[in-house]
Design an enzyme around this catalytic site. Structure first.
Site, PDB file in Angstrom:
ATOM      1  N   ARG A  48      30.281  -8.768 -11.036  1.00 20.19           N
ATOM      2  CA  ARG A  48      30.392  -9.952  -9.766  1.00 20.19           C
ATOM      3  C   ARG A  48      29.021  -9.623  -8.781  1.00 20.19           C
ATOM      4  NH1 ARG A  48      31.893  -8.989  -5.319  1.00 20.19           N
ATOM      5  NH2 ARG A  48      33.658  -7.105  -5.821  1.00 20.19           N
ATOM      6  N   TYR A 102      24.289 -35.760  -9.219  1.00 17.57           N
ATOM      7  CA  TYR A 102      25.783 -36.049  -9.870  1.00 17.57           C
ATOM      8  C   TYR A 102      27.177 -36.262  -8.930  1.00 17.57           C
ATOM      9  CZ  TYR A 102      28.997 -33.105 -12.080  1.00 17.57           C
ATOM     10  OH  TYR A 102      30.114 -32.911 -12.721  1.00 17.57           O
ATOM     11  N   ASP A 174      17.451 -30.145  -8.711  1.00 16.43           N
ATOM     12  CA  ASP A 174      18.437 -30.200  -9.969  1.00 16.43           C
ATOM     13  C   ASP A 174      18.287 -30.500 -11.204  1.00 16.43           C
ATOM     14  OD1 ASP A 174      20.905 -30.145 -11.797  1.00 16.43           O
ATOM     15  OD2 ASP A 174      22.075 -31.183 -10.564  1.00 16.43           O
ATOM     16  N   LYS A 199      24.889 -27.634 -19.663  1.00 13.57           N
ATOM     17  CA  LYS A 199      24.478 -29.016 -20.478  1.00 13.57           C
ATOM     18  C   LYS A 199      23.855 -28.847 -21.933  1.00 13.57           C
ATOM     19  CE  LYS A 199      27.219 -31.290 -18.011  1.00 13.57           C
ATOM     20  NZ  LYS A 199      27.041 -31.237 -16.844  1.00 13.57           N
TER      21      LYS A 199
END
Ligand SMILES: *Cc1c(COP(=O)(O)O)cnc(C)c1O
Length: 384
Positions: A48, A102, A174, A199
């Site tokens: 983490r 998006y 993005d 993607k």
């Protein structure tokens, strides 16, 4: 290795390999420890904390691909976006966001920011004036998407980056649709670049991941917030992602070439009303796209003429899959109104030009003639 001097495919294949000191194997070993020694070590490692060996090394590949200092890998593209936003926005702050983007990013802002008392403005368009007029005295972040999902609008990256610098506002993009193969926004002055690694980084429709890349001073701020929210990615998947990214240059270049051919072909078909692809000379921002992209990408959208039912068209395709998501080596097609932008109201969709008949096409690596034939047979079937 000085990655700046290396070619794209060399970076994809080699930068950020975890050295196998013990057995001298050719590929990165996978380290699954969630527990590492804390005494006498330079780095206290923990999944983490985004710093296990596999996370740490793959971040170097992502940073090298985006021409920047460092990167972080997240459990999804939305984890990357949300952690990046939350690192620069607190109660009372304001963000300027591009209107066409998006759908999930729009949902995140609309649903979560009111609860956090973070103000936001969606621009009226993608021109510099649209961003300029949206800035307020409490604006801390400007977020753009270019090419945007799903209409492939193009935003002037350098102009927005300069606007941010002038007003002391952090800028982010993005870069999912272009991938680092086709666009490097850092070279145009943008501060932070994020990706849905689900993607093109993954490229085989079998990984969900995200990434943010940027200079250390800003990435430290994102790390400070992200370690609290805990959106890291499992080392199994990090390793899978490294494997995928080795071929990203090859894949995306082949897909980009195919998309250019498909866009030109679709543009000439009598059953197509309009094609949206930044590589077409008829795209309103073709010149701008050419000035900031190395290739025009492998995503395009189109609208069929009114008397053809787009759902029927998608159903009758045999090779091209009507399926969610994008960027796999296989061609896929979808209706943004029914998927990525389904949670927006019809009104919100209309505002950004997402019609019910709009079809988004993620072009794969198949032979172009097979893709054309599939579309031709689908049209012929539904006309009979
Ligand atoms: C898919 C996508 C996202 C979200 O990524 P997830 O990995 O699904 O969380 C963000 N931006 C763009 C442009 C996308 O296509």
């Amino acid at each position: 290795m000085k990655s700046k001097k290396l070619g794209l495919n060399t970076i994809c294949a080699h930068v950020g390999e975890v050295p196998d000191e013990q057995f001298k194997g050719a590929i990165s070993p996978i380290y699954l420890s969630s527990s590492y020694q804390f005494i006498d070590v330079d780095v206290k490692r923990y999944p983490r904390y985004f710093n296990t060996p596999n996370q740490d090394y793959l971040s170097k590949k992502i940073a090298a691909l985006e021409h920047t200092e460092t990167a972080m890998i997240f459990g999804s593209g939305m984890a990357a976006i949300s952690h990046m936003f939350l690192a620069f926005l607190k109660s009372g702050d304001h963000i300027v966001v591009q209107n066409s983007q998006y759908g999930g990013t729009t949902n995140f802002i609309r649903e979560e920011f009111p609860k956090l008392n973070i103000e936001f403005t969606f621009t009226n368009g993608c021109k510099l004036e649209d961003f300029e007029t949206a800035i307020q005295s409490n604006t801390k972040l400007i977020h753009i998407e270019s090419p945007s999902n799903p209409l492939l609008t193009i935003t002037d990256i350098k102009a927005v980056a300069n606007l941010g610098k002038l007003n002391n506002i952090v800028t982010s993009i993005d870069n999912t649709f272009a991938s680092p193969v086709n666009q490097n926004p850092i070279d145009f002055g943008i501060d932070l670049v994020m990706h849905s690694a689900t993607k093109y980084f993954g490229g085989h429709s079998d990984i969900c991941a995200g990434a943010v890349a940027g200079p250390e001073v800003l990435m430290d701020k994102i790390w400070n917030v992200s370690k609290n929210y805990g959106g890291s990615l499992s080392d199994f998947t990090v390793w899978m992602l490294e494997r995928s990214m080795k071929t990203m240059g090859l894949r995306v270049k082949a897909q980009t070439k195919n998309a250019a051919k498909m866009a030109k072909w679709l543009d000439k078909q009598p059953f197509v009303k309009q094609v949206y692809y930044p590589g077409l000379k008829t795209h309103p921002d073709y010149k701008l796209a050419k000035s900031q992209m190395k290739g025009f990408g492998a995503m395009l959208s189109f609208e069929l003429i009114d008397n053809i039912d787009s759902n029927q068209f998608m159903k009758q395709l045999k090779l091209i899959k009507a399926s969610m998501s994008l960027a796999g080596i296989e061609s896929t097609i979808l209706s943004p109104a029914q998927t990525s932008h389904a949670l927006l109201t019809p009104e919100q969709r209309k505002d950004i030009g997402v019609t019910d008949g709009l079809i988004r096409f993620s072009v794969g690596i198949e032979a172009v003639k097979d893709l054309k034939n599939d579309i031709i047979q689908s049209i012929a079937t539904i006309k009979n």
